[in-house]
Scaffold this motif. Structure first.
Motif, PDB file in Angstrom:
ATOM      1  N   SER A   1       2.297  14.502  -8.347  1.00 16.66           N
ATOM      2  CA  SER A   1       3.353  15.515  -8.256  1.00 16.66           C
ATOM      3  C   SER A   1       3.844  15.902  -9.644  1.00 16.66           C
ATOM      4  O   SER A   1       4.033  17.089  -9.939  1.00 16.66           O
ATOM      5  CB  SER A   1       4.526  14.983  -7.433  1.00 16.66           C
TER       6      SER A   1
ATOM      7  N   VAL B   1       6.784  20.469  -4.037  1.00 17.32           N
ATOM      8  CA  VAL B   1       6.167  19.146  -4.157  1.00 17.32           C
ATOM      9  C   VAL B   1       6.950  18.111  -3.356  1.00 17.32           C
ATOM     10  O   VAL B   1       6.373  17.289  -2.642  1.00 17.32           O
ATOM     11  CB  VAL B   1       6.083  18.769  -5.650  1.00 17.32           C
TER      12      VAL B   1
ATOM     13  N   PHE C   1       0.861   4.171  -2.725  1.00 15.22           N
ATOM     14  CA  PHE C   1       0.772   5.571  -2.318  1.00 15.22           C
ATOM     15  C   PHE C   1       1.867   6.401  -2.984  1.00 15.22           C
ATOM     16  O   PHE C   1       1.612   7.487  -3.525  1.00 15.22           O
ATOM     17  CB  PHE C   1       0.889   5.637  -0.792  1.00 15.22           C
TER      18      PHE C   1
ATOM     19  N   ARG D   1       5.412   7.767   9.971  1.00 16.11           N
ATOM     20  CA  ARG D   1       6.588   7.429  10.781  1.00 16.11           C
ATOM     21  C   ARG D   1       6.470   8.071  12.165  1.00 16.11           C
ATOM     22  O   ARG D   1       6.745   7.443  13.184  1.00 16.11           O
ATOM     23  CB  ARG D   1       7.870   7.914  10.088  1.00 16.11           C
TER      24      ARG D   1
ATOM     25  N   VAL E   1      -1.603   4.201   5.956  1.00 18.83           N
ATOM     26  CA  VAL E   1      -1.853   4.594   4.572  1.00 18.83           C
ATOM     27  C   VAL E   1      -3.079   3.847   4.065  1.00 18.83           C
ATOM     28  O   VAL E   1      -3.177   2.622   4.215  1.00 18.83           O
ATOM     29  CB  VAL E   1      -0.628   4.271   3.687  1.00 18.83           C
ATOM     30  N   GLU E   2      -4.003   4.557   3.493  1.00 22.29           N
ATOM     31  CA  GLU E   2      -5.199   3.905   2.943  1.00 22.29           C
ATOM     32  C   GLU E   2      -5.156   3.979   1.429  1.00 22.29           C
ATOM     33  O   GLU E   2      -4.795   4.998   0.843  1.00 22.29           O
ATOM     34  CB  GLU E   2      -6.449   4.614   3.464  1.00 22.29           C
TER      35      GLU E   2
ATOM     36  N   SER F   1       0.833  -1.196   0.000  1.00 22.27           N
ATOM     37  CA  SER F   1       0.000   0.000   0.000  1.00 22.27           C
ATOM     38  C   SER F   1       0.871   1.251   0.000  1.00 22.27           C
ATOM     39  O   SER F   1       0.533   2.256  -0.615  1.00 22.27           O
ATOM     40  CB  SER F   1      -0.934  -0.001   1.203  1.00 22.27           C
TER      41      SER F   1
ATOM     42  N   ASN G   1       6.412  18.533   0.398  1.00 27.43           N
ATOM     43  CA  ASN G   1       5.088  18.046   0.778  1.00 27.43           C
ATOM     44  C   ASN G   1       5.049  16.527   0.794  1.00 27.43           C
ATOM     45  O   ASN G   1       4.459  15.925   1.691  1.00 27.43           O
ATOM     46  CB  ASN G   1       4.041  18.592  -0.194  1.00 27.43           C
ATOM     47  N   LEU G   2       5.679  15.910  -0.184  1.00 29.00           N
ATOM     48  CA  LEU G   2       5.719  14.447  -0.231  1.00 29.00           C
ATOM     49  C   LEU G   2       6.445  13.900   0.990  1.00 29.00           C
ATOM     50  O   LEU G   2       5.974  12.951   1.631  1.00 29.00           O
ATOM     51  CB  LEU G   2       6.419  14.007  -1.517  1.00 29.00           C
TER      52      LEU G   2
ATOM     53  N   ARG H   1       1.269   9.375  -5.527  1.00 32.76           N
ATOM     54  CA  ARG H   1       1.767  10.716  -5.202  1.00 32.76           C
ATOM     55  C   ARG H   1       2.764  11.219  -6.246  1.00 32.76           C
ATOM     56  O   ARG H   1       2.773  12.404  -6.581  1.00 32.76           O
ATOM     57  CB  ARG H   1       2.426  10.707  -3.816  1.00 32.76           C
TER      58      ARG H   1
ATOM     59  N   ASP I   1       4.236  14.219   4.041  1.00 30.19           N
ATOM     60  CA  ASP I   1       3.164  13.228   4.047  1.00 30.19           C
ATOM     61  C   ASP I   1       3.701  11.846   4.395  1.00 30.19           C
ATOM     62  O   ASP I   1       3.049  11.063   5.098  1.00 30.19           O
ATOM     63  CB  ASP I   1       2.474  13.196   2.685  1.00 30.19           C
ATOM     64  N   LEU I   2       4.878  11.526   3.898  1.00 28.06           N
ATOM     65  CA  LEU I   2       5.462  10.221   4.207  1.00 28.06           C
ATOM     66  C   LEU I   2       5.852  10.139   5.672  1.00 28.06           C
ATOM     67  O   LEU I   2       5.720   9.078   6.300  1.00 28.06           O
ATOM     68  CB  LEU I   2       6.685   9.970   3.327  1.00 28.06           C
TER      69      LEU I   2
END
Lengths: 271, 40
Positions: free
Chosen positions: A15, B19, A7, B31, B38-39, A3, B22-23, A11, B26-27
């Motif tokens: 992006s 970008v 993701f 953690r 994560v869905e 998953s 932000n990634l 993403r 989000d990751l």
């Protein structure tokens, strides 16, 4: 973990879409912005012919889709384009650029703000850098012809100027030509389709090297330039702000304006 | 100087770093807070 990988893929795709959209939007905005970059590069007293030639060199005379495809194609290969002002590859230059730092920027300010106090060419018009010439409308032409010849070997604008460009290249002594072999960070274009662009970049490198090698003449010209820059450095923000306002309110459509008029926008100077 | 390629490079740099940051944020959520998942 599957998953997490999904993701990441999702993403990354979104992006990439965001970046693509941003690049496209910025490209369109800059394309439709009033003001002709060729006129800015050419200087104030440039003849229409030399402006047209510079436009062909910069590639801004082509239709929108051709410029866009060329830009995106270069981007896909890590080539961010070539600076109009300094003829260097863009690369990560925006990261380390301090406004008013490099020589071309200083020369541009000198041209814009001190048309009367322009320092004389001690080398008898030998300063051949694109932005740093005392008489860009006369001196820059052979250089630009050499560049144009390298980029479009059969360009119609070039007919009749090829001989001049060849003569200019022959006048350059050995080391200037050897400078084409200097390692440059943005040489990632393959040799087949983009060989012409590579040659253009190499020619620009040689020209810059040539300008840098002219120690005495360049140094003599640089001292008054720096003095002039220091003299008016105090009121720069005001000037640029006023200039920017004038551009916004006064300038209507895509009319051709004298070089100094639209060059005063503050963010244009920053970049 | 209306130096279009340099402006484009600057904007590209800014958007790419926006970008990427932000990634990374989000990751790092999952953690930092193990309750998050994560869905698909």
């Amino acid at each position: 973990m599957p998953s997490g990988a999904a993701f990441l893929v999702r993403r990354s795709l979104s992006s990439a879409l965001v970046i693509l959209g941003t690049v496209t939007l910025v490209f369109l905005i800059l394309y439709w912005l009033p003001g002709d970059p060729a006129e800015l590069v050419a200087g104030e007293n440039a003849t229409p012919e030399s402006v047209a030639r510079i436009r062909a060199i910069l590639g801004t005379d082509r239709p929108l889709w051709a410029q866009y495809l060329d830009y995106m194609g270069g981007l896909a290969q890590g080539d961010l384009g070539t600076s109009f002002a300094t003829q260097e590859p863009v690369g990560l230059r925006p990261l380390g650029t301090v406004p008013g730092d490099d020589r071309a920027d200083a020369a541009g300010q000198r041209r814009r703000h001190h048309p009367r106090r322009r320092p004389r060419c001690s080398g008898g018009g030998q300063s051949r850098q694109l932005g740093g010439s005392c008489h860009p409308e006369r001196d820059a032409v052979p250089d630009l012809d050499a560049l144009l010849l390298a980029r479009h070997p059969a360009h119609p604008v070039l007919l009749g100027h090829a001989a001049m460009a060849a003569g200019h290249r022959q006048r350059q002594p050995g080391p200037a030509r050897a400078a084409g072999g200097l390692p440059r960070p943005h040489r990632r274009r393959p040799a087949d389709a983009h060989g012409a662009g590579q040659r253009a970049g190499r020619a620009a490198g040689a020209l810059r090297h040539h300008a840098a090698r002219q120690g005495p003449a360049g140094a003599a010209g640089a001292v008054p330039a720096r003095a002039a820059q220091r003299a008016d450095s105090g009121d720069h923000p005001v000037r640029h702000h006023r200039g920017g306002a004038a551009v916004r309110h006064g300038g209507g459509g895509n009319t051709l304006r004298p070089a100094g008029a639209s060059a005063a926008c503050w963010w244009m100077r920053w970049a | 100087m209306k130096d279009i390629p340099v402006i484009q490079g600057a904007v590209l740099l800014a958007s790419v770093s926006y970008v990427l940051i932000n990634l990374l944020v989000d990751l790092s959520y999952s953690r930092i807070d193990p309750r998050l998942r994560v869905e698909g």
